[in-house]
Design an enzyme around this catalytic site. Structure first.
Site, mmCIF file in Angstrom:
data_model
loop_
_atom_site.group_PDB
_atom_site.id
_atom_site.type_symbol
_atom_site.label_atom_id
_atom_site.label_comp_id
_atom_site.label_asym_id
_atom_site.label_seq_id
_atom_site.Cartn_x
_atom_site.Cartn_y
_atom_site.Cartn_z
ATOM 1 N N THR A 290 43.412 23.036 8.964
ATOM 2 C CA THR A 290 44.477 22.186 8.424
ATOM 3 C C THR A 290 45.076 21.264 9.480
ATOM 4 O O THR A 290 45.039 21.576 10.679
ATOM 5 C CB THR A 290 45.591 23.099 7.854
ATOM 6 N N GLU B 143 48.129 21.008 9.758
ATOM 7 C CA GLU B 143 49.417 21.606 10.143
ATOM 8 C C GLU B 143 49.384 22.211 11.546
ATOM 9 O O GLU B 143 50.429 22.484 12.124
ATOM 10 C CB GLU B 143 49.842 22.664 9.120
ATOM 11 N N TYR C 111 51.993 30.444 9.156
ATOM 12 C CA TYR C 111 50.708 30.009 8.578
ATOM 13 C C TYR C 111 49.967 29.085 9.556
ATOM 14 O O TYR C 111 48.813 29.335 9.914
ATOM 15 C CB TYR C 111 50.941 29.275 7.238
#
Ligand code: NAD
Ligand code: TDX
Length: 350
Positions: free
Chosen positions: A131, A133, A156
């Protein structure tokens, strides 16, 4: 360098993006290989996401944990696996704030277990789906490139960052064949309705409130899920060993703008006044550690592998809203407790 995998172990293939990838494989007449889908069928995994979309003679679903090295090793042996595409993960930021443990277990320890199997079986190519992120938060300008330093904000994203590091370290240390992709926010059919877009669509259908975190001005870079699946196929078959590829849609929108666009689409579809639906917007307490802005520079993927997104956000969102309208009863069933019992009865660990 090109690869033509003939026996692909897809992990987490019953989830949102993994199922889109498997649907893409079976829709491609040029792909004649087999797919083994290893999925723990957590709350987020649903075998029905693939109903009617696979060729049964070339598809096997196994309910199991990526952390179970013996199981994974046995599947690689039994099916002559030549590529693994790792989608399996706990994927929801809010859940990671409430309970990080399972994120560490699946996303980090699970990826480690898969890498250990590949270390023993170096003919397997390992693609790790990650990801944007991991890069943390951007200010008002700039884009994440493959060189951006990792700076994750949530349990996460920290767990995904750790797994990315393990993949690259195993490649450099043990010489195994790996690629990594870091993608921006996906949307589209089969998205689990805990995430912003499907949650807002279903709440609009049901006349419920629309929770907008903080001031609603956080920015995400949205990509239609099938465009991600296409990028993954390009990287799996043509990506350079040891390389990382950023995947993104060039579709930066604030959350409140997304919510308003969904209101417009649902109002049109259901023949309701926009103002009535807009009155359901509720600004709620912000997510702790909420990243302000994500935006991806995917020029490496575009120039090296010739990928570009096919969907723009307007048409992709309209398609998504129509899909949820057509499948609302089914999606609500998938969320229910009765569905969990059905999963447990039909997919008892084998
Ligand atoms: P998802 O939550 O919809 O699906 C995850 C799947 O993994 C489910 O089918 C679940 O049952 C399975 N799973 C969970 N733990 C497992 C375990 N221990 N062993 C085997 N299977 C397990 O997630 P998604 O949105 O499809 O995301 C897939 C991957 O893509 C994740 O790695 C995620 O980090 C990454 N990603 C997601 C997005 C996004 O916008 N959704 C964007 C970029 C990257
Ligand atoms: O009810 C909500 N209200 C709200 O304002 C929810 C669920 C979210 N939000 C905000 C938080 C984010 O700024 O909307 C944005 C999107 O939230 P999510 O849908 O939870 O996605 P995000 O946190 O951005 O993470 C997603 O994209 C990257 C996926 O869940 C990750 O798995 C992926 O790595």
């Amino acid at each position: 360098m090109t690869r033509s995998p003939q026996s692909i172990l897809v992990t987490g293939g019953a989830g949102f993006i993994g199922s889109a990838f498997i649907r893409r494989l079976f829709a491609d007449t040029a792909f004649a290989g087999k797919v083994v889908n290893l999925d723990l069928l957590t709350y987020a995994g649903n075998p029905e996401n693939l109903k009617g979309a696979v060729d049964d003679a070339r598809y096997t679903l196994v309910r199991g944990d990526i952390g179970d090295q013996k199981l994974v090793d046995g599947l690689c042996e039994q099916h002559g696996v030549d590529a693994i595409v790792n989608f399996a993960a706990e994927s929801h930021v809010d859940r990671s704030i409430l309970g990080p443990g399972v994120f560490v277990q699946t996303n980090i320890v699970g990826t480690y277990a898969l890498l250990e199997v590949v270390r023993k079986r170096p003919s397997i190519h390992f693609h790790h789906v990650s990801t944007d992120e991991v890069y943390g938060s951007l200010g008002p300008t700039g884009l994440f490139t493959e060189q951006t330093a990792y700076d994750p904000s949530s349990p996460y994203s920290a767990s995904k960052a750790a797994s990315d590091h393990l993949v690259r370290a195993y490649q450099r240390t043990y010489g195994i064949s790996t690629t990594v992709s870091n993608c921006s926010n996906n949307y589209g059919p089969f998205h689990f309705p805990e995430k912003l877009i499907p949650l807002v669509i279903l709440n609009l259908f049901e006349g419920k409130e629309l929770p907008v975190y903080g001031d609603g001005l956080n920015v995400r870079d949205w990509l239609f899920v099938d465009d991600h699946a296409e990028a993954l196929w390009a990287i799996l078959t043509r990506g350079q060993v040891g390389q990382t590829y950023n995947v993104g849609g060039n579709n930066e929108w604030t959350n409140i703008a997304i919510v308003k666009k969904l209101i417009e689409l649902v109002a049109e579809l259901k023949g309701k006044p926009k103002s009535e639906l807009e009155s359901s917007i509720r600004y709620v307490k912000d997510r702790p550690g909420h990243d302000r802005r994500y935006a991806i520079d995917s020029s490496k993927l575009q120039s090296e592998l010739g990928w570009s997104p096919r969907h723009d956000l307007e048409s992709g969102l309209a398609e998504t809203v129509r899909w949820y309208a057509d499948n609302a009863a089914w999606v609500n069933g998938v969320r229910s407790g009765a569905y969990r019992e059905w999963i447990d009865q039909n997919y008892a660990a084998r």
